[in-house]
Write an enzyme that holds these catalytic residues in place. Structure first.
Site, PDB file in Angstrom:
ATOM      1  N   HIS A 186       0.849  -1.190   0.000  1.00  0.00           N
ATOM      2  CA  HIS A 186       0.000   0.000   0.000  1.00  0.00           C
ATOM      3  C   HIS A 186       0.888   1.244   0.000  1.00  0.00           C
ATOM      4  O   HIS A 186       1.250   1.759   1.065  1.00  0.00           O
ATOM      5  CB  HIS A 186      -0.906   0.008   1.235  1.00  0.00           C
ATOM      6  CG  HIS A 186      -1.811  -1.182   1.326  1.00  0.00           C
ATOM      7  ND1 HIS A 186      -1.368  -2.420   1.720  1.00  0.00           N
ATOM      8  CD2 HIS A 186      -3.143  -1.305   1.072  1.00  0.00           C
ATOM      9  CE1 HIS A 186      -2.392  -3.264   1.707  1.00  0.00           C
ATOM     10  NE2 HIS A 186      -3.465  -2.621   1.315  1.00  0.00           N
ATOM     11  N   PRO A 231      -5.797  -4.950  11.376  1.00  0.00           N
ATOM     12  CA  PRO A 231      -7.253  -4.918  11.563  1.00  0.00           C
ATOM     13  C   PRO A 231      -7.645  -3.503  12.016  1.00  0.00           C
ATOM     14  O   PRO A 231      -7.322  -3.088  13.135  1.00  0.00           O
ATOM     15  CB  PRO A 231      -7.486  -5.953  12.672  1.00  0.00           C
ATOM     16  CG  PRO A 231      -6.289  -6.850  12.623  1.00  0.00           C
ATOM     17  CD  PRO A 231      -5.154  -5.949  12.244  1.00  0.00           C
ATOM     18  N   ASP A 260      -9.309   6.808   7.387  1.00  0.00           N
ATOM     19  CA  ASP A 260     -10.767   6.759   7.308  1.00  0.00           C
ATOM     20  C   ASP A 260     -11.305   5.397   7.723  1.00  0.00           C
ATOM     21  O   ASP A 260     -12.361   5.293   8.352  1.00  0.00           O
ATOM     22  CB  ASP A 260     -11.218   7.062   5.873  1.00  0.00           C
ATOM     23  CG  ASP A 260     -10.923   8.499   5.461  1.00  0.00           C
ATOM     24  OD1 ASP A 260     -11.048   9.392   6.314  1.00  0.00           O
ATOM     25  OD2 ASP A 260     -10.571   8.717   4.289  1.00  0.00           O
ATOM     26  N   GLY A 261     -10.586   4.334   7.367  1.00  0.00           N
ATOM     27  CA  GLY A 261     -11.043   2.994   7.733  1.00  0.00           C
ATOM     28  C   GLY A 261     -11.105   2.801   9.233  1.00  0.00           C
ATOM     29  O   GLY A 261     -12.048   2.196   9.756  1.00  0.00           O
ATOM     30  N   ASN A 320      -7.882  11.615   3.869  1.00  0.00           N
ATOM     31  CA  ASN A 320      -7.648  11.703   2.429  1.00  0.00           C
ATOM     32  C   ASN A 320      -8.878  11.341   1.601  1.00  0.00           C
ATOM     33  O   ASN A 320      -8.865  11.438   0.377  1.00  0.00           O
ATOM     34  CB  ASN A 320      -6.451  10.839   2.010  1.00  0.00           C
ATOM     35  CG  ASN A 320      -6.651   9.364   2.295  1.00  0.00           C
ATOM     36  OD1 ASN A 320      -7.748   8.823   2.181  1.00  0.00           O
ATOM     37  ND2 ASN A 320      -5.571   8.683   2.665  1.00  0.00           N
ATOM     38  N   HIS A 346      -4.073   3.090  -3.610  1.00  0.00           N
ATOM     39  CA  HIS A 346      -4.267   2.611  -2.234  1.00  0.00           C
ATOM     40  C   HIS A 346      -3.507   1.321  -1.969  1.00  0.00           C
ATOM     41  O   HIS A 346      -2.705   1.259  -1.035  1.00  0.00           O
ATOM     42  CB  HIS A 346      -5.754   2.387  -1.946  1.00  0.00           C
ATOM     43  CG  HIS A 346      -6.007   1.740  -0.614  1.00  0.00           C
ATOM     44  ND1 HIS A 346      -6.134   2.465   0.549  1.00  0.00           N
ATOM     45  CD2 HIS A 346      -6.132   0.434  -0.258  1.00  0.00           C
ATOM     46  CE1 HIS A 346      -6.329   1.632   1.562  1.00  0.00           C
ATOM     47  NE2 HIS A 346      -6.337   0.397   1.093  1.00  0.00           N
ATOM     48  N   GLU A 394     -17.275  -4.452  24.844  1.00  0.00           N
ATOM     49  CA  GLU A 394     -16.452  -5.651  24.986  1.00  0.00           C
ATOM     50  C   GLU A 394     -15.217  -5.627  24.080  1.00  0.00           C
ATOM     51  O   GLU A 394     -14.108  -5.969  24.510  1.00  0.00           O
ATOM     52  CB  GLU A 394     -17.275  -6.908  24.691  1.00  0.00           C
ATOM     53  CG  GLU A 394     -18.433  -7.140  25.641  1.00  0.00           C
ATOM     54  CD  GLU A 394     -19.718  -6.458  25.217  1.00  0.00           C
ATOM     55  OE1 GLU A 394     -20.745  -6.683  25.871  1.00  0.00           O
ATOM     56  OE2 GLU A 394     -19.697  -5.706  24.203  1.00  0.00           O
ATOM     57  N   PHE A 432     -20.223 -13.188  24.816  1.00  0.00           N
ATOM     58  CA  PHE A 432     -19.828 -11.915  24.226  1.00  0.00           C
ATOM     59  C   PHE A 432     -18.334 -11.863  23.899  1.00  0.00           C
ATOM     60  O   PHE A 432     -17.830 -10.825  23.464  1.00  0.00           O
ATOM     61  CB  PHE A 432     -20.221 -10.754  25.131  1.00  0.00           C
ATOM     62  CG  PHE A 432     -21.704 -10.684  25.368  1.00  0.00           C
ATOM     63  CD1 PHE A 432     -22.595 -10.984  24.345  1.00  0.00           C
ATOM     64  CD2 PHE A 432     -22.215 -10.365  26.613  1.00  0.00           C
ATOM     65  CE1 PHE A 432     -23.965 -10.940  24.557  1.00  0.00           C
ATOM     66  CE2 PHE A 432     -23.588 -10.324  26.839  1.00  0.00           C
ATOM     67  CZ  PHE A 432     -24.468 -10.618  25.802  1.00  0.00           C
ATOM     68  N   ASP A 469     -31.862 -16.845  30.532  1.00  0.00           N
ATOM     69  CA  ASP A 469     -31.557 -15.840  29.522  1.00  0.00           C
ATOM     70  C   ASP A 469     -31.566 -16.420  28.113  1.00  0.00           C
ATOM     71  O   ASP A 469     -31.623 -15.675  27.134  1.00  0.00           O
ATOM     72  CB  ASP A 469     -30.205 -15.183  29.798  1.00  0.00           C
ATOM     73  CG  ASP A 469     -30.319 -14.076  30.840  1.00  0.00           C
ATOM     74  OD1 ASP A 469     -31.446 -13.625  31.103  1.00  0.00           O
ATOM     75  OD2 ASP A 469     -29.279 -13.669  31.384  1.00  0.00           O
ATOM     76  N   HIS A 519     -27.591 -15.883  25.042  1.00  0.00           N
ATOM     77  CA  HIS A 519     -26.567 -15.686  26.060  1.00  0.00           C
ATOM     78  C   HIS A 519     -25.861 -16.981  26.463  1.00  0.00           C
ATOM     79  O   HIS A 519     -24.896 -16.932  27.225  1.00  0.00           O
ATOM     80  CB  HIS A 519     -27.181 -15.051  27.315  1.00  0.00           C
ATOM     81  CG  HIS A 519     -27.513 -13.602  27.160  1.00  0.00           C
ATOM     82  ND1 HIS A 519     -28.269 -13.111  26.118  1.00  0.00           N
ATOM     83  CD2 HIS A 519     -27.176 -12.516  27.920  1.00  0.00           C
ATOM     84  CE1 HIS A 519     -28.403 -11.796  26.246  1.00  0.00           C
ATOM     85  NE2 HIS A 519     -27.735 -11.413  27.326  1.00  0.00           N
TER      86      HIS A 519
END
Length: 665
Positions: free
Chosen positions: A32, A121, A161-162, A191, A266, A416, A442, A474, A478
């Site tokens: 990139h 990420p 931006d990502g 950008n 990019h 989380e 979660f 629940d 859950h």
């Protein structure tokens, strides 16, 4: 600091970054180039004039931290590390994205000197940076004394931006504003381009207003191509009592006459013809990977870094003379070493668990362990994603942290993913051992931060309670089914699902001792029956799996269980014994640890040529690797009902387990 190279060198310094980025990507035929070329002046302003660091010692404790959250722009960071004098020679730049090089496609912590965290990420880098800034504040609160400032550094982060679009940036940046983390300075590379093109059709909100709403100091409309403008914004940010977002307007692929400002630059090499055109536009009349001596000299941060660290070392000596115990404690904690008292406290408490024989939920056993271990671990930093009363992650020494209020326990709110990534940043900073809790189901929200902790091999401790259908009413949203197995699949992640108070204490001790990798503790809501053991068996818990109940006579079958199902297996053993069928019960609180044991030990536990039946209230797939003839578990989603009714509904009863054993004999 604001001293640095002369302004006349800024264009050459920036163009050196552009040249290295486009040349390395072209040689690799992958990468990139656009973002590094667009952010070059931002980097000159920060790294050339303000960043406090010493390339000769990337681990200097009071260095500023720099995080490249948009990690795909890795050649920006590699160029900076090379040019400023880190141990990253040009040969490594030439090996960009190649096998076993120190310049992988995205920055990797522990591989490349000067890389503070693994990024790629999107959004996680800025969340890690929040954790680093949080750790800096806590360490400053705990160690700085009147007239003696030991901890005083800034966490800087570049993001694109990502990163702004990823939800985790909202979680982490919102919390950073609420806590007033003024030692956090973020640069938005505005950008307007992502892989799919101009972002306005899918990213049109007023980002500066969003950050102002978070409680940030926002510096708008900074020309990211003007070193002085960016440098002045940094000075503004450093005087703020809030975290700062510097909005830098840039052009992706700056210098490319035909591709700048488009998504074409990019994530693809520019091509030989366009690179030649860039060199002409920039006036960069050098061969690929050639940097002139005067540019190297302008970038070289080693002399200033040596001076800054030497000054800090003098301050540390003065601190050590005035506060010797605190200086020793600071050194211990920044090395990641445990107090010499920890082992004794741990062994004594584990023995107490054995003697006390409590039948309680493992989440409560976990809280009791924190109560026992906490006083000898001032580096403990706990928290929960809005479930403290359910996770039981607090203890009597927990002091709630708020804006302007020092503490060692953070209510993260319902965040989380943000919590997990912030914990990783705290662990990376050093001096603290972070742990944080939520419901096991979660863990899905946290998944990529858990993976990054494992990839980086850092000591983050994830506490997951309400571990199965034992959650009860629940219902399936859950109730964890596949979650324990999925955590076990993450390389370098140690997963513990203890069956009682003793195993819980051993699991916590193992997580705390583990310097090079994260741990997931899987804990129950419901009470679990205490299991008696010999001292030898207690030692064997730390091996991940062991013989808990031996058969009376030669075993005809082996029962393998974890957590709440260990008690079930013990009861099934009794039923089978009454029918003249001797069996061995193995408790395997950590398959990941057990699998690391030598063949001789594993065979002594599992035995050969004997039918094996595993039982766990979750997915069955991973248990077959132990040569099981049958596995009792759950491969569907749960149901909403009281826990006792659910265990019967899904056949998780001693009677059903005993029946299954008889079918495999």
């Amino acid at each position: 600091m604001t001293e640095g190279p002369s302004a006349a060198m800024y264009p050459l310094m920036a163009n050196a970054i552009r040249a290295l980025a486009m040349d390395a990507v072209q040689k690799a035929n992958s990468g990139h180039p656009g973002a590094p070329m667009g952010m070059a002046e931002m980097a000159v302003a920060l790294w050339g004039r303000h960043l406090k660091h010493n390339p000769a010692n990337p681990h200097w404790s009071d260095r500023d931290r720099f995080v490249l959250s948009n990690g795909h722009a890795s050649m920006l960071l590699y160029a900076l590390l090379h040019l400023t004098g880190y141990d990253l020679p040009m040969e490594q730049i030439k090996q960009f994205r190649q096998l076993h090089s120190k310049t992988p496609g995205h920055p990797e912590y522990g591989l490349t000197p000067g890389v503070e965290t693994t990024t790629g990420p999107l959004g996680q880098g800025v969340a890690n940076a929040v954790g680093m800034a949080l750790a800096e504040r806590m360490m400053a609160e705990q160690f700085n004394k009147p007239g003696h400032t030991l901890v005083d550094h800034i966490t800087y982060v570049f993001m694109g931006d990502g990163c702004m679009m990823e939800g985790i940036s909202h979680e982490a940046c919102s919390l950073a504003g609420t806590l007033g983390l003024n030692k956090l300075i973020a640069f938005w590379d505005d950008n307007g381009i992502s892989i799919d093109g101009h972002v306005t059709p899918w990213f049109a909100e007023d980002t500066p207003k969003r950050f102002e709403a978070y409680g940030w100091n926002v510096i708008r409309a900074v020309d990211g191509r003007n070193v002085e403008a960016v440098s002045n914004a940094i000075l503004n940010a450093r005087s703020s009592n809030k975290p700062t977002l510097i909005c830098c307007k840039t052009v992706i692929g700056q210098g490319s006459p035909n591709k700048a400002g488009s998504h074409d630059v990019h994530g693809s090499p520019l091509g030989a013809d366009e690179i030649a055109a860039v060199r002409k536009v920039l006036g960069w009349n050098y061969e690929p990977f050639e940097i002139p001596a005067n540019v190297y000299q302008a970038w070289d941060a080693r002399p200033r870094g040596k001076t800054m660290e030497a000054e800090w070392n003098q301050r540390f000596l003065a601190y050590q003379a005035a506060w010797p115990a605190e200086a020793a404690e600071f050194t211990r904690r920044m090395k990641g070493e445990l107090s010499p008292h920890f082992e004794l406290i741990a062994l004594e408490f584990i023995a107490q668990c054995r003697d006390k024989g409590e039948t309680i939920a493992s989440r409560k056993a976990s809280q009791n362990t924190l109560e026992a271990f906490g006083p000898t671990l001032p580096e403990f930093f706990g928290g929960s994603a809005d479930l403290t009363g359910s996770n039981l992650t607090n203890w009597s020494g927990s002091k709630p942290m708020k804006a302007g209020q020092p503490g060692n326990y953070l209510s993260y709110g319902v965040r989380e993913f943000g919590m997990s990534a912030i914990m990783n940043g705290v662990a990376l900073h050093g001096g603290l051992i972070p742990y944080g809790g939520t419901f096991l189901t979660f863990s899905d929200y946290s998944r990529n931060a858990l993976r990054m902790a494992a990839l980086m091999k850092i000591r983050s401790i994830f506490v997951f309670t309400h571990d199965s259908i034992g959650l009860g009413e629940d219902g399936p949203t859950h109730q964890s089914i596949e979650h324990v197995s999925s955590l076990r699949l993450i390389p370098h992640m140690e997963v513990w699902r203890p069956c009682d108070t003793t195993e819980t204490a051993v699991a916590w001790a193992a997580a705390i001792r583990r310097h090079h990798g994260p741990t997931s503790l899987i804990l129950s809501r419901q009470n679990l029956p205490f299991q008696s053991r010999t001292p030898e068996q207690i030692v064997e818990i730390s091996r991940g799996g062991y013989v808990l109940k031996e058969s009376e006579g030669l075993a005809r079958a082996i029962l393998i269980a974890t957590g709440s199902e260990v008690g079930l297996a013990v009861e099934a053993q009794k039923l089978l014994a009454a029918e003249g069928i001797p069996t061995r019960v193995i408790s395997m609180p950590s398959t990941s640890v057990f699998d690391q044991q030598d063949d001789l030990y594993r065979e002594s536990v599992l035995l050969r040529n004997i039918p094996k039946v595993a039982v766990e209230a979750g997915s069955t797939g991973l248990w077959w690797k132990y040569g099981c003839s049958a596995v009792l578990g759950i491969d569907t989603f749960g149901e909403s009902a009281p826990a006792g009714a659910l265990f019967k509904h899904f056949g998780l009863t001693p009677e059903n387990l005993a029946t299954i054993v008889k079918t495999v004999l």
